[in-house]
Structure formats: C-alpha cells, structure tokens
Scaffold this active site. Sequence first.
Site, short mmCIF file in Angstrom:
data_model
loop_
_atom_site.label_atom_id
_atom_site.label_comp_id
_atom_site.label_asym_id
_atom_site.label_seq_id
_atom_site.Cartn_x
_atom_site.Cartn_y
_atom_site.Cartn_z
N LYS A 8 -23.40 14.03 7.32
CA LYS A 8 -22.68 14.37 8.32
C LYS A 8 -22.01 12.96 8.95
O LYS A 8 -21.10 12.72 9.30
CB LYS A 8 -22.86 15.26 9.37
CG LYS A 8 -21.86 15.49 10.38
CD LYS A 8 -20.63 16.09 9.83
CE LYS A 8 -19.33 16.41 10.73
NZ LYS A 8 -18.21 17.05 10.03
N SER B 220 0.72 -1.34 -0.17
CA SER B 220 -0.06 0.11 0.08
C SER B 220 0.94 1.19 0.05
O SER B 220 1.56 1.58 -0.93
CB SER B 220 -0.84 0.10 1.19
OG SER B 220 -1.92 0.89 1.00
#
Length: 320
Positions: free
Chosen positions: A204, A152
Amino acid sequence: MEQGPQNNQQDPQGFKKLASAVESLVKQERWTRRFANLLKLAIAAYIIFFITVAVQNMNQLDELESMAKGKEHAAIIKLEGAIMPGSKISAETLNPLLQKAFANPSSKAVVIQANSPGGSPVQSALINDEITRLKKKYNKPVYVVVEDLCASGCYYIAVAADKIYANRGSMVGSIGVRMDSFGFTELMDKMGIENRSMHAGEHKTFINPFAPVDEEGRKFFQERILERTHQQFIETVRAGRGDRIKENELTYSGLVWLGDEAIENGLIDGLGDMGSVVRDVVGVKHSRIYESEKSLIEELMGDISSETASKLSLYLTTLH
C-alpha cells in the site's frame, strides 16, 4: 520686577511656534486629503479603463462570431496548459466544444491550437477518442497547429488529427509516461525522525517517501501501470500517424524534437501557423474560436494584466 518683561518677550515667541505648528498641521491635512482624492480618481479611472477594454473585447468577439455564424469558417479550439481532470483542459471541458465545432454546418474544418506540456493520460485518451469519433460522424478534417510545445498528453491528443503543423522552433514529442517520487529516509535517520505510518496491504505504501524502497511494489507499478500505459500511447500514435511515423530506437523514448526535425521523423506533417493553416490548408477567410461560456464577471476580470499592458503599450506607441 525684572521677570515681567522676560515673560512678555517669551509669550509672542510661543504663540508664533504654536501658530506655525497649526499651520503645518493644516497643510499636511490638506495634502493628505488631496492625495486621497487623487488616489480615488486614479482607481476610478483605472476601473473605467479596464471595463472599457473588456467591453471592447467582448464586442469584437461578438462581431467575429456573428461574422462566422452562417459563413464557412475554421472552427478553432484552444488546447493550452496542463491536461488535468476538473480543469479547463479536460475531456469534460473540451469534448463539448469539439461537439459544437463539428456539428456546426458552417465549420469547414476543426483546428486545434495546441500549446501544452501534457498531463493526464486518461484525459488525453478521452479527448483523442472523441476527436476520432466526431471525425467519422461528421466527415470533417481536423488539424493541429502547435505553438511552443506539444508534448506527452498533448501529442497523444494531436495524433487524432488528420495533419499536424508546427513552428520550426516548436517542441514536439515526449512519447512516454512518468510518475515522480522521492525518498527522505536517510535524512530522517540523521535527524532522528521515525516513520510511524500504518497501512493494510503489503504494498500500500510502495511510493511512501518516508519509508524504505519497496522494490517489489515499484516493479509491479513499472510493469503493470507505466509500461502498459506507454504501450497504449504508442498504439495510439501508430494508429493516428500510420506509415508517416519514421520509427527508430528514440521515437518512443520520451525525447522531444524541434519542428523541422519532427517533420523528418514523421511526428508532424509540415511547418505553419494558425493563419497559414486557416488560409492555405482549410481554405477559408473566416475563423471562429469555440470556448466555454463565461459569466460577465469572468469576461470583465479576464486576464487583466495582459490586456491592460497591451492596451497601454499601444496607447504609448501611438503617442510617441
């Protein structure tokens, strides 16, 4: 008149018991003091041993650095652990070390010793950008030597190098992006727990584990954050590896490969370790590790367990 002789016989026995108890108490007190003194001596010996080991290591590092200074050497920078902001493996920490390694006129090449599962894509990008900039500025080659793992974000950094080497059993790749989440809503219903969180903004709380799944918010994040970050990762790999990468449907899937197969698909350039790369690729006899300056306390404390175990193991081996 008969009670007198009985009392005379009982008094000596009571005195003996009392004397025996006092003697036992004295012996116990002496043993306790001796044990405490031995414990203090053991602690003092351990501290002296540890300080001696730390000073020896510091002297050895100083000797190696003094040998490397003024002599052509491979500049080694360690990339070990998760890549996170504010940590030892961050752009804030590593970029200054890269700058020192490149700027040293005695360093023939920069070698990154990589052993990391990845981490922050932003930190990885910042380090990759700095390596690319310094390569052009100083016209020095950069090599990456993978130990156990370069996945990664670690591979994101590694592709900035001119060549990547790994062990046959090293794991390389994981070209992908992830964000973990979970949900407790069903468990909360069973336990009678009610979510009373408040927010402003329709999405949110799209990753709130205590609220129902926000499919629209998740879709937005998947497409606008994860997928775009993944594309940036892919573009960086293509820019760094060029036509060496052999792309197929699995290349950018997030999978990892062992070192020997990573050569075949172009993720790395060959098999090797730090010694072979410094000796055969860079072509120098000396190497120098570039790391952040440590205080005396940090030097002394260091990795106490590994250093002590190593020295004790060597000592016991020598004895036997």
